[in-house]
Design an enzyme around this catalytic site. Structure first.
Site, short mmCIF file in Angstrom:
data_model
loop_
_atom_site.label_atom_id
_atom_site.label_comp_id
_atom_site.label_asym_id
_atom_site.label_seq_id
_atom_site.Cartn_x
_atom_site.Cartn_y
_atom_site.Cartn_z
N TYR A 130 -30.80 -0.30 10.93
CA TYR A 130 -30.46 1.08 10.54
C TYR A 130 -31.29 1.52 9.33
CZ TYR A 130 -27.82 5.26 9.56
OH TYR A 130 -27.47 6.58 9.34
N SER A 174 -30.66 9.31 5.50
CA SER A 174 -29.49 8.62 4.97
C SER A 174 -29.84 8.10 3.58
CB SER A 174 -29.15 7.46 5.90
OG SER A 174 -28.37 6.48 5.27
N1 LIG Z 1 -21.56 9.15 8.78
C1 LIG Z 1 -22.35 8.85 7.75
O1 LIG Z 1 -21.89 8.41 6.70
C2 LIG Z 1 -23.84 9.06 7.87
C3 LIG Z 1 -24.60 8.89 6.71
C4 LIG Z 1 -25.96 9.08 6.78
C5 LIG Z 1 -26.55 9.45 7.95
N2 LIG Z 1 -25.81 9.60 9.08
C6 LIG Z 1 -26.49 10.00 10.31
O2 LIG Z 1 -25.93 11.23 10.75
C7 LIG Z 1 -25.99 11.28 12.17
C8 LIG Z 1 -24.60 11.54 12.72
O3 LIG Z 1 -23.78 10.48 12.34
P1 LIG Z 1 -22.21 10.45 12.59
O4 LIG Z 1 -21.63 9.62 11.54
O5 LIG Z 1 -21.72 11.84 12.81
O6 LIG Z 1 -22.14 9.60 13.94
P2 LIG Z 1 -21.21 9.71 15.23
O7 LIG Z 1 -19.89 10.30 14.88
O8 LIG Z 1 -21.27 8.38 15.87
O9 LIG Z 1 -22.01 10.76 16.15
C9 LIG Z 1 -23.28 10.40 16.65
C10 LIG Z 1 -23.81 11.55 17.50
O10 LIG Z 1 -25.11 11.14 17.99
C11 LIG Z 1 -25.13 11.24 19.40
N3 LIG Z 1 -25.94 10.16 19.99
C12 LIG Z 1 -25.86 8.83 19.79
N4 LIG Z 1 -26.75 8.17 20.54
C13 LIG Z 1 -27.43 9.13 21.26
C14 LIG Z 1 -28.47 9.11 22.22
N5 LIG Z 1 -29.04 7.97 22.64
N6 LIG Z 1 -28.92 10.28 22.73
C15 LIG Z 1 -28.35 11.44 22.35
N7 LIG Z 1 -27.35 11.55 21.46
C16 LIG Z 1 -26.90 10.40 20.92
C17 LIG Z 1 -23.67 11.15 19.86
O11 LIG Z 1 -23.56 11.91 21.05
P3 LIG Z 1 -22.93 11.35 22.44
O12 LIG Z 1 -22.35 9.99 22.19
O13 LIG Z 1 -21.90 12.39 22.77
O14 LIG Z 1 -24.10 11.35 23.38
C18 LIG Z 1 -22.93 11.82 18.71
O15 LIG Z 1 -22.84 13.21 18.91
C19 LIG Z 1 -26.58 9.96 12.65
O16 LIG Z 1 -27.96 10.13 12.85
C20 LIG Z 1 -26.33 9.05 11.45
O17 LIG Z 1 -27.28 8.02 11.40
C21 LIG Z 1 -24.45 9.41 9.07
#
Ligand SMILES: NC(=O)c1ccc[n+]([C@@H]2O[C@H](COP(=O)([O-])OP(=O)(O)OC[C@H]3O[C@@H](n4cnc5c(N)ncnc54)[C@H](OP(=O)(O)O)[C@@H]3O)[C@@H](O)[C@H]2O)c1
Length: 261
Positions: free
Chosen positions: A158, A145
């Site tokens: 985070y 990130s």
């Molecule tokens: N959105 C942003 O702006 C952003 C920016 C930088 C980095 N990121 C990173 O990108 C990744 C995806 O983010 P997102 O925004 O798409 O989040 P999201 O929509 O909340 O999706 C999170 C995903 O992670 C899975 N997950 C969460 N806890 C888990 C666990 N304990 N075991 C297995 N799977 C788990 C969830 O699956 P289930 O709930 O179905 O199990 C879901 O598929 C994350 O690592 C986040 O930190 C996001």
């Protein structure tokens, strides 16, 4: 360029049920890879499964909670029974807790750091040991990130977890380069997903954020596609241990130093 083609490759994307992970699965499938997707709730992957299969690629759904070592081991066993190869791992599963630092509880800290950092490490460890090291080939893409390189109020655990993801990436790159495995960190800036949707309901905050981003907008669907395929493909063969920031430039620390006109 032919070497961006992922035909014949199998990619494991963790956290495929929604958000960036679902998009990563679709993007890699469009580039030719078969997909292994994971979620704590297998039924939540039906939609993405349909989209991947509509492209003519295979989708194998596996239950995985990256907060449990037993779950990681059992998921990797299930993958081994299904396929002889995992060429690409996108370590995407992650979570966040937004609170002022003084309100973060012990459990909040453990949830975020254990999911994002410990989970990333042990999934990589098990997949490398079971598939990539024996094959002498692998592309590991840890999702970091902008918080891998910058601190933000309200995001202490985070930011700590994502700073750790960057350092972990460098360490694993050094460990596993000898086995033909590259390990890089794809670091998105601010993208609207389920994890942070509530923030985007605040118009004033979106304006404030956009103003601080040199390219003047948050990330949009598609902005990560090319960088992801690059890191998953032959074209990144001499790159390992690196952080690739796709953030519209906000990691420059952009803060206006002149009055707004
Ligand atoms: N959105 C942003 O702006 C952003 C920016 C930088 C980095 N990121 C990173 O990108 C990744 C995806 O983010 P997102 O925004 O798409 O989040 P999201 O929509 O909340 O999706 C999170 C995903 O992670 C899975 N997950 C969460 N806890 C888990 C666990 N304990 N075991 C297995 N799977 C788990 C969830 O699956 P289930 O709930 O179905 O199990 C879901 O598929 C994350 O690592 C986040 O930190 C996001």
């Amino acid at each position: 360029m032919k070497s961006f083609d992922l035909t014949g490759r199998t990619a494991l994307v963790t956290g495929t049920s929604r958000g960036l992970g679902a998009r990563f699965a679709l993007t890699l499938a469009e580039a030719g890879a078969d997909i292994i997707g994971t979620s704590r709730n297998v039924a939540a992957m039906e939609d993405i499964r349909g989209q991947v299969e509509a492209l003519g690629r295979k989708f194998f759904p596996v239950a995985l909670d990256v907060g449990s070592f037993e779950s990681i081991q059992s998921a990797v066993r299930e993958m081994r029974n299904h396929t002889a190869r995992i060429d690409i791992l996108v370590n995407n599963a992650g979570c966040n807790v937004r609170k002022p630092a003084t309100q973060i509880t012990w459990d909040d800290w453990n949830l975020v750091v254990d999911t994002n950092l410990r989970g990333t490490f042990f999934v990589a460890q098990q997949v490398a040991a079971e598939f990539m090291i024996p094959a002498g080939y692998g592309r590991i893409i840890n999702i970091g990130s902008v918080t891998s390189v910058a601190g933000y109020a309200g995001l202490a655990p985070y930011c700590a977890s994502r700073g750790g993801t960057k350092q972990l990436t460098m360490s694993l790159a050094d460990d596993w380069g000898v086995h033909g495995i590259t390990v890089n960190c794809l670091a998105p800036g601010w993208f609207k997903t389920a994890q942070n949707a509530v923030m985007y309901e605040d118009k004033e905050w979106v304006e404030y954020l956009s103003d601080r981003i040199p390219l003047k907008r948050p990330g949009q669907t598609g902005d990560l596609d090319g960088p992801l395929v690059f890191l998953a493909s032959e074209e990144s063969r001499y790159m390992t241990g690196q952080l690739l920031l796709i953030d519209g430039g906000i990691s420059t620390g952009a803060t206006r130093a002149v009055p707004k006109k």
